[in-house]
Design an enzyme around this catalytic site. Sequence first.
Site, mmCIF file in Angstrom:
data_model
loop_
_atom_site.group_PDB
_atom_site.id
_atom_site.type_symbol
_atom_site.label_atom_id
_atom_site.label_comp_id
_atom_site.label_asym_id
_atom_site.label_seq_id
_atom_site.Cartn_x
_atom_site.Cartn_y
_atom_site.Cartn_z
ATOM 1 N N HIS A 148 0.715 -1.083 0.015
ATOM 2 C CA HIS A 148 0.051 -0.079 -0.113
ATOM 3 C C HIS A 148 0.856 1.332 -0.049
ATOM 4 O O HIS A 148 0.375 2.284 -0.299
ATOM 5 C CB HIS A 148 -1.069 0.027 1.064
ATOM 6 C CG HIS A 148 -0.445 0.252 2.386
ATOM 7 N ND1 HIS A 148 -0.156 -0.905 3.383
ATOM 8 C CD2 HIS A 148 -0.008 1.228 3.060
ATOM 9 C CE1 HIS A 148 0.377 -0.325 4.485
ATOM 10 N NE2 HIS A 148 0.363 0.901 4.414
ATOM 11 N N ASP A 178 0.185 -7.705 1.295
ATOM 12 C CA ASP A 178 0.511 -6.309 1.581
ATOM 13 C C ASP A 178 2.077 -6.170 1.488
ATOM 14 O O ASP A 178 2.581 -5.173 2.231
ATOM 15 C CB ASP A 178 0.040 -5.600 2.749
ATOM 16 C CG ASP A 178 0.102 -3.995 2.741
ATOM 17 O OD1 ASP A 178 0.239 -3.628 1.566
ATOM 18 O OD2 ASP A 178 -0.332 -3.370 3.677
ATOM 19 N N SER A 257 4.519 2.609 7.989
ATOM 20 C CA SER A 257 4.412 1.430 7.017
ATOM 21 C C SER A 257 5.471 0.980 6.394
ATOM 22 O O SER A 257 6.162 1.773 5.492
ATOM 23 C CB SER A 257 3.421 1.739 5.842
ATOM 24 O OG SER A 257 2.042 1.370 6.406
#
Length: 513
Positions: A148, A178, A257
């Site tokens: 993402h 992911d 992230s």
Amino acid sequence: MNLYGKIALVGAGVLVGAVAAATVAGGNNSIDTVARDTMQSAGSSVPDEFLTVSQHPGITTDFTKAAESTINGVVSIKSFASAPSYNQQSMPEAFNDPFFEFFFGPQRRQQAPRRQQQRPSDEDNQQPLGLGSGVILSPDGYIVTNNHVINGADRLEVTLNDNRTFNATVVGNDPATDLALIKIDATGLPTIPMGDSDGLKVGEWVLAVGNPFGFTSTVTTGIVSAKARSISSSTQGRPMGIESYIQTDAAVNPGNSGGALVNLNGELVGINTAIYSQTGNYAGYSFAIPTSIVTKIVTDIRQYGQVQRAVLGISYQEVTPRLAKDKGLKDINSGLYVAEVSDRSSAMEAGIKPGDVITAINGHPTHNSAQLLEQIARHRPGDEINISYVRDGKIATVPVTLYNSQGSTKITAASSVNDLGCAFRKVNEETMRSLRISGGLQVTGLKDGKLKDAGVKDGFIILYINNERVGNVEDIERIHSAITKSEQPDKVMFLTGIYPTGKKAYYAVDLAQ
């Protein structure tokens, strides 16, 4: 008020803990102290359980070595998208879901800028899409991050801890876990050694290293709160692919992230991915993808160009007291109840049947779905595993050769739109008027490939693919990529269109390898 929190994927206060000895003030002896003195006067040693907190030696936890050895192995990743496509309508569906509100941090809600009167350069016309982190895996520039973080970007800019900046290319990505692998053109880079996430223990200290809110080289710390955690079930959210997270209480925020979760030896044990939050910012718990999955996904991408996914071929339910009562399960408190076994699957070939309760894979307990998914995710088609299950009150263990979604052990190669075996061009105005259509893409230069195998002929005008209107080559590339990377066993493009003669036609194009 909604009692459930949200899981925010962290795309843009440092908590440092240590345990020290307590100090006792005053001169009065406690009962424990009297007992200790009495035992010592009798010449006896003092067991630890008789010591008060004040009498235990101080416990010190030094995070500096782990921080120093890993901070240079984490990079900042900025993603950019061209201005005309930088708006809510053109973003992937997941970006418009409030559940993913902090996919890329607060920058995501910026409005698309107006077009310039003069045509700017491609780079000048790009706008910031988001901010994340990445972990350097090799000295020659391979970096792992979250899918993402890079999804939807036209350009990726990687900044090292020494402030050197590079443009990065995407080697491969895997939406199901992911994860994404990117590459920069550099050598001699500092790396973080891969650790063993299986060896992590609940209560063990870990450090989160990343770039929250754009603050580079940030280190926070916490403990492992849980392992093999599934988070969509806890938040009543939709499934987020393969879920088997390491849960920690290390502070993680938008921008973390793709950053590193490391143990006190400075070894990578996870990739920070999501937080449990009602606001999008840290609220107590964060989640990381374990290296048991990361290692396998990255290796597949480098070696094969895409992830080699093994499929067991069952549908199941987690055993609960109510399910055990309804199904008449005796002396079974946990496990995965097999509801259905797919045809031509690994499970069917191994003799697993509906009603069996799977309790372990390769000796690892499978009390919940996350534990099963993690064990299967670390294997490729053709690998053999041992599955333990209960049937009619008896425990059995059977070897299972894993298949892919097509029911074979064949390694699948990375697929591209070039495999269709043709070129595409926009339909001219005259043809659109005569056929009374408003757009479409015309097949030209047809040669051996998947379209020809499906029966498509030169000149065919594609209007819809899987009921989605197509108007340019980018539409076909996007739809093709979504189908080939999906977890569905049937990977088919359904074409709806028309020939220049006015004859309508429909084709099913099999994209499976």
